[in-house]
Motif scaffolding. Structure first.
Motif, PDB file in Angstrom:
ATOM      1  N   GLN A  80      36.178  15.966  51.211  1.00  0.00           N
ATOM      2  CA  GLN A  80      36.965  15.078  50.372  1.00  0.00           C
ATOM      3  C   GLN A  80      38.372  14.997  50.943  1.00  0.00           C
ATOM      4  N   ALA A  81      38.722  13.802  51.373  1.00  0.00           N
ATOM      5  CA  ALA A  81      40.062  13.550  51.890  1.00  0.00           C
ATOM      6  C   ALA A  81      40.954  13.108  50.738  1.00  0.00           C
ATOM      7  N   PRO A  82      42.263  13.268  50.874  1.00  0.00           N
ATOM      8  CA  PRO A  82      43.170  12.859  49.802  1.00  0.00           C
ATOM      9  C   PRO A  82      42.960  11.399  49.416  1.00  0.00           C
ATOM     10  N   GLY A  83      42.806  11.165  48.123  1.00  0.00           N
ATOM     11  CA  GLY A  83      42.645   9.808  47.616  1.00  0.00           C
ATOM     12  C   GLY A  83      41.276   9.207  47.824  1.00  0.00           C
ATOM     13  N   LYS A  84      40.342  10.002  48.334  1.00  0.00           N
ATOM     14  CA  LYS A  84      39.001   9.477  48.588  1.00  0.00           C
ATOM     15  C   LYS A  84      37.961  10.281  47.816  1.00  0.00           C
ATOM     16  N   GLN A  85      36.794   9.688  47.668  1.00  0.00           N
ATOM     17  CA  GLN A  85      35.695  10.389  47.016  1.00  0.00           C
ATOM     18  C   GLN A  85      35.072  11.404  47.969  1.00  0.00           C
ATOM     19  N   ARG A  86      34.480  12.411  47.385  1.00  0.00           N
ATOM     20  CA  ARG A  86      33.757  13.390  48.184  1.00  0.00           C
ATOM     21  C   ARG A  86      32.541  12.712  48.809  1.00  0.00           C
ATOM     22  N   GLU A  87      32.293  13.007  50.080  1.00  0.00           N
ATOM     23  CA  GLU A  87      31.179  12.370  50.783  1.00  0.00           C
ATOM     24  C   GLU A  87      30.277  13.423  51.417  1.00  0.00           C
ATOM     25  N   LEU A  88      28.999  13.098  51.442  1.00  0.00           N
ATOM     26  CA  LEU A  88      28.001  13.932  52.100  1.00  0.00           C
ATOM     27  C   LEU A  88      28.105  13.725  53.609  1.00  0.00           C
ATOM     28  N   LEU A  89      28.209  14.829  54.357  1.00  0.00           N
ATOM     29  CA  LEU A  89      28.307  14.746  55.803  1.00  0.00           C
ATOM     30  C   LEU A  89      26.994  15.083  56.500  1.00  0.00           C
ATOM     31  N   PHE A 131      26.441  17.939  41.546  1.00  0.00           N
ATOM     32  CA  PHE A 131      26.399  19.354  41.199  1.00  0.00           C
ATOM     33  C   PHE A 131      27.276  19.632  39.986  1.00  0.00           C
ATOM     34  N   ASP A 132      26.916  20.663  39.240  1.00  0.00           N
ATOM     35  CA  ASP A 132      27.730  21.075  38.099  1.00  0.00           C
ATOM     36  C   ASP A 132      28.984  21.808  38.545  1.00  0.00           C
ATOM     37  N   SER A 133      28.928  22.444  39.677  1.00  0.00           N
ATOM     38  CA  SER A 133      30.095  23.199  40.137  1.00  0.00           C
ATOM     39  C   SER A 133      30.158  23.190  41.653  1.00  0.00           C
ATOM     40  N   TRP A 134      31.374  23.481  42.151  1.00  0.00           N
ATOM     41  CA  TRP A 134      31.644  23.520  43.575  1.00  0.00           C
ATOM     42  C   TRP A 134      32.431  24.789  43.900  1.00  0.00           C
ATOM     43  N   GLY A 135      32.357  25.205  45.161  1.00  0.00           N
ATOM     44  CA  GLY A 135      33.214  26.279  45.619  1.00  0.00           C
ATOM     45  C   GLY A 135      34.634  25.778  45.796  1.00  0.00           C
ATOM     46  N   GLN A 136      35.484  26.651  46.348  1.00  0.00           N
ATOM     47  CA  GLN A 136      36.891  26.280  46.492  1.00  0.00           C
ATOM     48  C   GLN A 136      37.138  25.372  47.697  1.00  0.00           C
ATOM     49  N   GLY A 137      36.171  25.300  48.588  1.00  0.00           N
ATOM     50  CA  GLY A 137      36.324  24.479  49.779  1.00  0.00           C
ATOM     51  C   GLY A 137      37.212  25.145  50.814  1.00  0.00           C
ATOM     52  N   THR A 138      37.256  24.548  51.991  1.00  0.00           N
ATOM     53  CA  THR A 138      38.116  25.042  53.055  1.00  0.00           C
ATOM     54  C   THR A 138      38.792  23.837  53.709  1.00  0.00           C
ATOM     55  N   GLN A 139      40.097  23.935  53.889  1.00  0.00           N
ATOM     56  CA  GLN A 139      40.889  22.816  54.398  1.00  0.00           C
ATOM     57  C   GLN A 139      40.764  22.729  55.914  1.00  0.00           C
ATOM     58  N   VAL A 140      40.471  21.529  56.389  1.00  0.00           N
ATOM     59  CA  VAL A 140      40.485  21.239  57.818  1.00  0.00           C
ATOM     60  C   VAL A 140      41.543  20.168  58.057  1.00  0.00           C
ATOM     61  N   THR A 141      42.468  20.469  58.927  1.00  0.00           N
ATOM     62  CA  THR A 141      43.520  19.517  59.271  1.00  0.00           C
ATOM     63  C   THR A 141      43.482  19.268  60.774  1.00  0.00           C
ATOM     64  N   VAL A 142      43.330  18.009  61.145  1.00  0.00           N
ATOM     65  CA  VAL A 142      43.285  17.630  62.553  1.00  0.00           C
ATOM     66  C   VAL A 142      44.567  16.867  62.872  1.00  0.00           C
ATOM     67  N   SER A 143      45.411  17.496  63.642  1.00  0.00           N
ATOM     68  CA  SER A 143      46.717  16.904  63.918  1.00  0.00           C
ATOM     69  C   SER A 143      47.298  17.512  65.181  1.00  0.00           C
ATOM     70  N   SER A 144      48.046  16.714  65.885  1.00  0.00           N
ATOM     71  CA  SER A 144      48.755  17.215  67.064  1.00  0.00           C
ATOM     72  C   SER A 144      50.163  17.683  66.685  1.00  0.00           C
TER      73      SER A 144
END
Length: 122
Positions: free
Chosen positions: A39-48, A109-122
């Motif tokens: 889930q990116a900021p301002g976007k819906q969660r998507e299945l990858l 799903f009824d619940s989700w984990g906390q997730g992990t942040q991935v940031t791709v930037s130079s």
């Protein structure tokens, strides 16, 4: 229902690689479809990507050929290897799973984990 802990996120440069891990507990993990979402900021969660208990996999077009999902049923773990990362891959990444494909494919799903942040930037 399965409980989940994601890890492995971080800051990576464009073109770089990262491997995410997800530890599952509390259910018969081996019979579950397991999947990665983001889930990116301002976007819906998507299945990858998703993987069944036999190792069969599917990927959304935007990550096909760059991301690889795998699982270790003995360890109750699921992984997402990410390569050729792009800035648009920046998001919070989540794993989840269920024995029902309808739940996994829609992310209902009824619940989700906390997730992990991935940031791709130079």
């Amino acid at each position: 229902q399965v409980q989940l802990v994601e890890s492995g996120g971080g800051l990576v440069q464009p073109g770089g690689s990262l491997t995410l891990s997800c530890r599952a507990s509390g259910a018969r993990f081996s019979i579950y479809y397991m999947a990665w979402y983001r889930q990116a900021p301002g976007k819906q969660r998507e299945l990858l990507a998703a993987i069944n208990n036999g190792g069969g996999t599917i990927y959304t077009d935007s990550v096909k050929g760059r991301f690889t999902v795998s699982r270790d049923n003995a360890a109750n773990m699921v992984y997402l290897q990410m390569a050729s990362l792009k800035p648009e891959d920046t998001a919070v990444y989540y794993c989840n799973g269920d024995h029902r494909w309808t739940v996994v494919s829609t992310g209902a799903f009824d619940s989700w984990g906390q997730g992990t942040q991935v940031t791709v930037s130079s």
